[in-house]
Design a protein around this motif. Structure first.
Motif, short mmCIF file in Angstrom:
data_model
loop_
_atom_site.label_atom_id
_atom_site.label_comp_id
_atom_site.label_asym_id
_atom_site.label_seq_id
_atom_site.Cartn_x
_atom_site.Cartn_y
_atom_site.Cartn_z
N SER A 82 59.54 30.68 27.15
CA SER A 82 60.78 29.94 26.93
C SER A 82 61.94 30.92 26.79
O SER A 82 62.26 31.36 25.67
CB SER A 82 60.68 29.06 25.69
OG SER A 82 61.91 28.39 25.47
N PRO A 83 62.55 31.29 27.90
CA PRO A 83 63.70 32.18 27.80
C PRO A 83 64.80 31.63 26.88
O PRO A 83 65.44 32.38 26.14
CB PRO A 83 64.20 32.29 29.25
CG PRO A 83 62.98 32.01 30.08
CD PRO A 83 62.20 30.99 29.29
N ALA A 84 65.00 30.32 26.90
CA ALA A 84 66.03 29.72 26.05
C ALA A 84 65.70 29.87 24.57
O ALA A 84 66.58 30.16 23.75
CB ALA A 84 66.23 28.25 26.41
N SER A 166 73.93 18.93 26.57
CA SER A 166 73.79 20.02 27.54
C SER A 166 75.14 20.64 27.89
O SER A 166 75.21 21.77 28.30
CB SER A 166 73.07 19.54 28.79
OG SER A 166 73.77 18.48 29.38
N ARG A 167 76.23 19.88 27.72
CA ARG A 167 77.55 20.40 28.06
C ARG A 167 77.94 21.58 27.15
O ARG A 167 78.58 22.52 27.59
CB ARG A 167 78.59 19.30 27.91
CG ARG A 167 79.73 19.45 28.83
CD ARG A 167 80.47 18.15 28.95
NE ARG A 167 81.03 17.75 27.67
CZ ARG A 167 82.32 17.65 27.44
NH1 ARG A 167 83.18 17.89 28.38
NH2 ARG A 167 82.76 17.26 26.27
N GLY A 168 77.53 21.53 25.89
CA GLY A 168 77.87 22.60 24.96
C GLY A 168 76.88 23.75 24.97
O GLY A 168 76.98 24.67 24.19
N ARG A 169 75.93 23.68 25.85
CA ARG A 169 74.87 24.68 25.89
C ARG A 169 75.38 26.01 26.45
O ARG A 169 76.08 26.06 27.44
CB ARG A 169 73.75 24.17 26.78
CG ARG A 169 72.47 24.90 26.60
CD ARG A 169 71.41 24.16 27.34
NE ARG A 169 70.14 24.73 27.02
CZ ARG A 169 69.02 24.35 27.53
NH1 ARG A 169 68.99 23.35 28.39
NH2 ARG A 169 67.90 24.92 27.19
N ARG A 170 75.01 27.09 25.78
CA ARG A 170 75.41 28.42 26.23
C ARG A 170 74.60 28.86 27.43
O ARG A 170 73.49 28.42 27.62
CB ARG A 170 75.16 29.44 25.11
CG ARG A 170 76.05 29.25 23.91
CD ARG A 170 75.72 30.24 22.82
NE ARG A 170 74.42 29.93 22.23
CZ ARG A 170 73.31 30.63 22.43
NH1 ARG A 170 73.29 31.68 23.18
NH2 ARG A 170 72.19 30.29 21.85
N GLN A 171 75.15 29.75 28.19
CA GLN A 171 74.44 30.37 29.31
C GLN A 171 73.19 31.04 28.78
O GLN A 171 73.26 31.79 27.82
CB GLN A 171 75.36 31.39 29.98
CG GLN A 171 74.75 32.09 31.16
CD GLN A 171 74.85 31.23 32.41
OE1 GLN A 171 75.12 30.05 32.36
NE2 GLN A 171 74.65 31.82 33.54
N GLY A 172 72.04 30.78 29.38
CA GLY A 172 70.79 31.43 28.97
C GLY A 172 70.13 30.77 27.77
O GLY A 172 69.09 31.21 27.33
N ALA A 173 70.74 29.77 27.20
CA ALA A 173 70.13 29.13 26.02
C ALA A 173 69.45 27.85 26.41
O ALA A 173 69.59 27.33 27.46
CB ALA A 173 71.20 28.81 24.99
#
Length: 173
Positions: A82-84, A166-173
């Motif tokens: 799970s990279p996130a 998902s809109r507030g999700r950071r890149q890579g998270a």
């Protein structure tokens, strides 16, 4: 204190069943879990609660994949990729930089321990058995949790469900 990633209910029940069947009963004092950090000092309790609460509020359930059986030497685990979740774990570790133990000051291998502290031959037998029926599966972590280490069973210090969009999700998270 221990920081864990929360499994979804069906996977939690399945993993708890595996632990009940294969973990030495006298040592099976906690439910199945995915450890992110093993030992935060107790004096950061309020700070850790605030951080984990904020992270859970900002992130949707975190995608992961159960990918295989893992050899622990004297035990057996189920490997998780799970990279996130690793990115979130790194965020917590970075926040507490300077307070981490040697065990937590390296990149972990995410897993669910099914069996530990058994004879090597017993660990190998379970690994072979689990490999025969293993099927990779995707799931989403449900949240984060904080526990007090009490020498055996853990005491709950808090649980936070992921609830961000998902809109507030950071890149890579």
């Amino acid at each position: 204190m221990i920081v864990t990633a929360e499994l979804p209910a069906p996977m939690q029940a399945w993993a708890d069943g595996l632990r009940k069947a294969h973990f030495p009963p006298e040592r099976n004092q906690v439910r199945a879990h995915v450890t992110l950090l093993h030992a935060l000092p107790p004096y950061v309790l309020d700070e850790a609660k605030a951080l984990l609460s904020r992270i859970a509020a900002q992130n949707p359930p975190v995608e992961a994949r159960l990918t295989g059986v893992m050899d622990l030497g004297s035990g057996t685990a189920l490997r998780i990729e799970s990279p996130a979740m690793m990115a979130l774990r790194d965020e917590v570790a970075d926040h507490f930089h300077g307070l981490l133990t040697l065990q937590d000051d390296h990149v972990p291998r995410l897993h669910i321990t099914v069996q530990n502290k058994v004879l090597r031959k017993d660990a190998i037998a379970l690994q072979m058995h689990l490999q025969e029926a293993f099927a990779a599966r995707s799931f989403s972590f449900a949240g984060l949790a904080l526990h007090h280490y009490l020498g055996g069973p853990w005491g709950d210090a808090g649980r936070w469900s992921f609830r961000g969009g998902s809109r507030g999700r950071r890149q890579g998270a």
